[in-house]
Write a protein that holds these residues in place. Structure first.
Motif, mmCIF file in Angstrom:
data_model
loop_
_atom_site.group_PDB
_atom_site.id
_atom_site.type_symbol
_atom_site.label_atom_id
_atom_site.label_comp_id
_atom_site.label_asym_id
_atom_site.label_seq_id
_atom_site.Cartn_x
_atom_site.Cartn_y
_atom_site.Cartn_z
ATOM 1 N N ARG A 54 0.821 -1.203 0.000
ATOM 2 C CA ARG A 54 0.000 0.000 0.000
ATOM 3 C C ARG A 54 0.863 1.264 0.000
ATOM 4 N NH1 ARG A 54 -2.592 2.970 3.598
ATOM 5 N NH2 ARG A 54 -1.888 1.783 5.405
ATOM 6 N N PRO A 57 3.956 3.205 -3.486
ATOM 7 C CA PRO A 57 4.040 4.396 -4.357
ATOM 8 C C PRO A 57 4.664 5.581 -3.631
ATOM 9 C CG PRO A 57 1.859 3.405 -4.494
ATOM 10 C CD PRO A 57 2.578 2.701 -3.383
ATOM 11 N N THR A 135 3.834 3.593 -12.786
ATOM 12 C CA THR A 135 4.822 4.155 -11.859
ATOM 13 C C THR A 135 5.974 4.784 -12.634
ATOM 14 O OG1 THR A 135 4.263 2.403 -10.307
ATOM 15 C CG2 THR A 135 6.298 3.604 -9.904
ATOM 16 N N VAL A 183 2.386 10.449 -6.675
ATOM 17 C CA VAL A 183 1.864 9.365 -5.850
ATOM 18 C C VAL A 183 0.381 9.176 -6.124
ATOM 19 C CG1 VAL A 183 1.520 8.572 -3.493
ATOM 20 C CG2 VAL A 183 3.602 9.805 -4.096
ATOM 21 N N ASP A 187 -1.669 5.696 -6.835
ATOM 22 C CA ASP A 187 -2.744 5.307 -5.919
ATOM 23 C C ASP A 187 -4.061 5.139 -6.658
ATOM 24 O OD1 ASP A 187 -1.294 5.051 -3.660
ATOM 25 O OD2 ASP A 187 -1.686 7.066 -2.880
ATOM 26 N N ALA A 191 -6.358 1.840 -7.006
ATOM 27 C CA ALA A 191 -7.749 1.844 -6.564
ATOM 28 C C ALA A 191 -8.702 1.663 -7.738
ATOM 29 C CB ALA A 191 -8.048 3.152 -5.837
ATOM 30 N N THR A 195 -6.447 7.632 -13.869
ATOM 31 C CA THR A 195 -5.166 8.248 -13.538
ATOM 32 C C THR A 195 -4.942 9.515 -14.354
ATOM 33 O OG1 THR A 195 -4.063 6.991 -15.257
ATOM 34 C CG2 THR A 195 -4.155 6.009 -13.072
ATOM 35 N N TRP B 176 -4.971 16.695 -2.748
ATOM 36 C CA TRP B 176 -4.439 15.577 -1.981
ATOM 37 C C TRP B 176 -5.338 15.295 -0.794
ATOM 38 C CZ3 TRP B 176 -2.424 16.758 3.007
ATOM 39 C CH2 TRP B 176 -1.782 15.715 3.656
ATOM 40 N N HIS B 180 -7.600 11.886 0.176
ATOM 41 C CA HIS B 180 -7.303 10.994 1.284
ATOM 42 C C HIS B 180 -8.286 11.105 2.440
ATOM 43 C CE1 HIS B 180 -3.443 9.415 -0.156
ATOM 44 N NE2 HIS B 180 -3.383 10.554 -0.796
#
Lengths: 226, 252, 228
Positions: A54, A57, A135, A183, A187, A191, A195, B176, B180
């Motif tokens: 997890r 990244p 990545t 990042v 992520d 998920a 992207t 961000w 989150h």
């Protein structure tokens, strides 16, 4: 005239690459730092595979950022100390083009090797294999921005006391957006989300940094060689 | 543009303005605190802790306001080479850092009763933290050179680069944060604000602004005198004489 | 005939005035020798002439046109030799030289490089990594840069430092040849430099008397009395 400029630009890139090749230890150290720091985190966090997958990244990006920071000092310092930088400032080529050439050579000798080493960290952290190409794509889009923003900090710290310690202080806050979107893209991929917005924003930062960072760095170098 | 480049005239102007600014600052902060602590109503949810807002919000405003000032002064210094502008930028930076620090401290004190912890990576707090780092970089750079003028001019470039980046950083931190922590954070300030809460905020903001201006005048004055002393000293050294202990009057 | 001129030049380093009210004029084929004690501003004047350091006052003119208007054109026509040699230790002597020649517009022909190296007796050392060169040899390599690409104006800061007698001769020959071709030279030197017919500019005569940190500073209105 145009051809002369292109030749001079490529001449600087070639010279810096040749210098890096003959002083391989410098570039190698950056990659080694990247891998070693990356390998250090599991000792602090425990070997739990899900946790490591997890945070992979974030680890890859933060360590890549630190590795680039570590390499920034050599971007201008040697040329500044032996008088080469003032001669470059006196060459017919615009100083911002010279900065761009040096940044390109710097990226080829740090950003590119970091991308080559990133799969190793991904492996150590059990990062989903499907996320690996993305990545690398984020690193390809993001590390040039790190070099360019870093070039401003490196140029500003020329001639300063404690120049090396100063660079991270100047550069780190400015690189936070790159870190966030880099990042964020990985992520999002993990998920199963889109992207694209992250990558577009990373690209936008690079597009902004490409013209403006060399101008700012050139202004800083002009001050340094007065 | 260069009218106040005459340092003598600036010093005289500063002498006239300083008392007025100081009084305005005391009045503004006094009235703001009085209204905020005793007149403004407590929040129906947060109770009396909401009163931290009267220090926190103006501090955060000042943090941005001073950084903007630094960027403007830096641009003036770089483009027109106005000699007072880069001094003003340098003198402003520690003041701005102070306001930013105050905003962080009050934010985290406010966070303790609200969130049960001193620090939450709330988008606003995080942005202010990054702004604080930008200030620290500026201060470190401007004092990192043996030649103070060189430090000020390097810091001017950094301030402009930083200023362009502030909106980008703010946007990315917001992005961000929503990524989150989806919408579970209590915002520090409510959506609408009652007039009884607005007046103390305005009074505090004005008081803080004049506090900043007063200290800026004082700091500029000492920077001016210091650079004159340095100039006299270095011209003595160039003539091969050792300067005596520098006197403030500069008449060596 | 075109003139390289400075009018009313003043220079400030940090907060100190180095020199003020300095004029010079340099015709094609001319030479200017800068003299003066340490700290009188010889290096600073050369940096001002190169365009590295903007003058605090006054202006530089080429053929009557201010240089500020076209700094890149000025950079194209000058060679600058500072205190440092700008020699990369891991590159060979020839690689060092070729880089600087290429940076100043197009790759230089191989024989031009050879001639430049030979002029300072470096042809035998062309392939040697520069880290093996002695200080004097590095200085000679820096000097050969002047010959590796053409430039009308040579700005030389203590060019003969660290040179042996034979290299001194080579330098004098290079300077004479440059001037014979219509080139101009400004050089600073502590030791006698062979520049026949050069005009001497004694910087001591232009020492700045003002100690003010700003050009137009006027402290007459300053309220000194209230400062303890």
């Amino acid at each position: 005239m145009e051809r002369d400029s292109v030749k001079a630009f490529l001449g600087i890139v070639g010279r810096d690459l040749r210098l890096a090749l003959r002083q391989r230890a410098d570039a190698l150290m950056v990659v080694l730092f990247f891998v070693l720091t990356g390998a250090l985190f599991p000792f602090g966090l425990g070997p739990e595979p899900n946790l490591l997958a997890r945070i992979a990244p974030g680890i890859i990006w933060v360590t890549a950022l630190l590795a680039v920071l570590l390499s920034l000092e050599r971007l201008f310092l040697a040329d500044y100390e032996d008088g080469a930088l003032e001669l470059m400032a006196l060459s017919p080529l615009p100083l911002s083009a010279i900065v761009l050439a040096k940044a390109l050579a710097h990226w080829l000798t740090t950003g590119l090797p970091l991308m080559a080493a990133a799969p190793l960290i991904a492996l150590l952290y059990n990062l989903d294999e499907a996320a690996l190409p993305l990545t690398l794509a984020t690193l390809a889009l993001g590390t040039p921005s790190l070099t360019l923003i870093g070039a401003v900090g490196a140029a500003l710290s020329l001639g300063a006391r404690r120049g090396g310690a100063l660079i991270p202080l100047l550069v780190l806050p400015l690189t936070i957006p790159v870190l966030i979107f880099g990042v964020g893209a990985i992520d999002a991929e993990l998920a199963g989300l889109s992207t694209k917005p992250h990558l577009l924003l990373l690209g936008a930062i690079l597009v902004l940094a490409l013209p403006f960072a060399p101008i700012a760095a050139a202004a800083a170098i002009r001050q340094a060689v007065e | 543009m260069h009218r106040f480049a005459n340092p003598g005239r600036f010093l005289r102007l500063a002498r006239v303005l300083l008392p007025w600014f100081a009084v305005a600052s005391v009045l503004g902060i006094g009235i703001g605190l009085g209204l905020g602590l005793f007149v403004a109503p407590p929040d129906y949810q947060q109770g009396d802790t909401v009163r931290i807002m009267y220090v926190h919000v103006p501090s955060a405003w000042m943090a941005l306001f001073v950084y903007t000032n630094i960027a403007i002064a830096s641009a003036v210094a770089l483009i027109w080479r106005h000699p007072l502008a880069d001094l003003a930028a340098k003198a402003s930076a520690p003041l701005g850092a102070g306001f930013t620090f105050l905003a962080l401290i009050t934010g985290s004190l406010w966070g303790k009763p609200m969130w049960g912890t001193y620090w939450v990576w709330d988008a606003r707090l995080t942005s202010v933290l990054v702004l604080f780092f930008l200030y620290l970089g500026h201060i470190a750079l401007s004092s990192a050179f043996d030649d103070p003028q060189r430090g000020r001019r390097a810091a001017a470039i950094l301030a402009l680069v930083g200023f362009v980046n502030v909106p980008i950083i703010k946007f990315s931190v917001d992005w961000w944060n929503t990524l989150h922590q989806p919408a579970s954070v209590i915002r520090l300030d409510g959506p609408t604000i009652h007039p009884d809460m607005l007046w103390p905020l305005i009074a505090m903001a004005l008081g803080f602004t004049f506090y900043y201006l007063s200290l800026l005048l004082v700091r500029l004055r000492s920077e001016l005198l210091e650079s004159r002393i340095r100039a006299l000293e270095s011209s003595m050294v160039a003539e091969g004489r050792a300067p005596r202990l520098a006197t403030a009057g500069g008449e060596a | 005939m075109s003139l390289f001129e400075g009018r009313g030049l003043a220079c400030r380093r940090g907060e100190r005035w180095v020199f003020a009210a300095l004029d010079f004029a340099l015709p094609a084929g001319g030479a200017l020798l800068l003299t003066g004690p340490n700290g009188s501003g010889k290096s600073s004047l050369l940096r001002v002439m190169a365009g590295l350091l903007p003058p605090a006052e006054g202006s530089l003119l080429w053929d009557g046109a201010p240089l500020r208007a076209e700094p890149e054109g000025h950079r194209r026509r000058l060679h600058f030799l500072g205190h440092q040699d700008a020699v990369k230790p891991v590159l060979s002597a020839r690689e060092n030289l070729a880089f600087w020649a290429a940076l100043r517009g197009g790759a230089a022909a191989a024989e031009t490089l050879e001639r430049a190296l030979a002029a300072f007796r470096l042809e035998a050392l062309a392939e040697v990594p520069a880290r093996l060169l002695s200080a004097g040899q590095k200085r000679r390599l820096a000097l050969s840069r002047l010959l590796a690409s053409p430039a009308e104006l040579w700005l030389l800061d203590e060019p003969s430092v660290g040179l042996d007698r034979a290299s001194d001769r080579a330098l004098a020959e290079a300077l004479a040849a440059h001037r014979a071709g219509g080139g101009r030279i400004v050089a600073s030197s502590h030791v006698p430099l062979e520049l026949p017919g050069a005009e001497t500019l004694d910087l001591d005569a232009f020492a700045a008397t003002s100690a003010e940190p700003w050009p137009d500073a006027d402290w007459s209105e300053a309220p000194w009395s209230e400062i303890p």
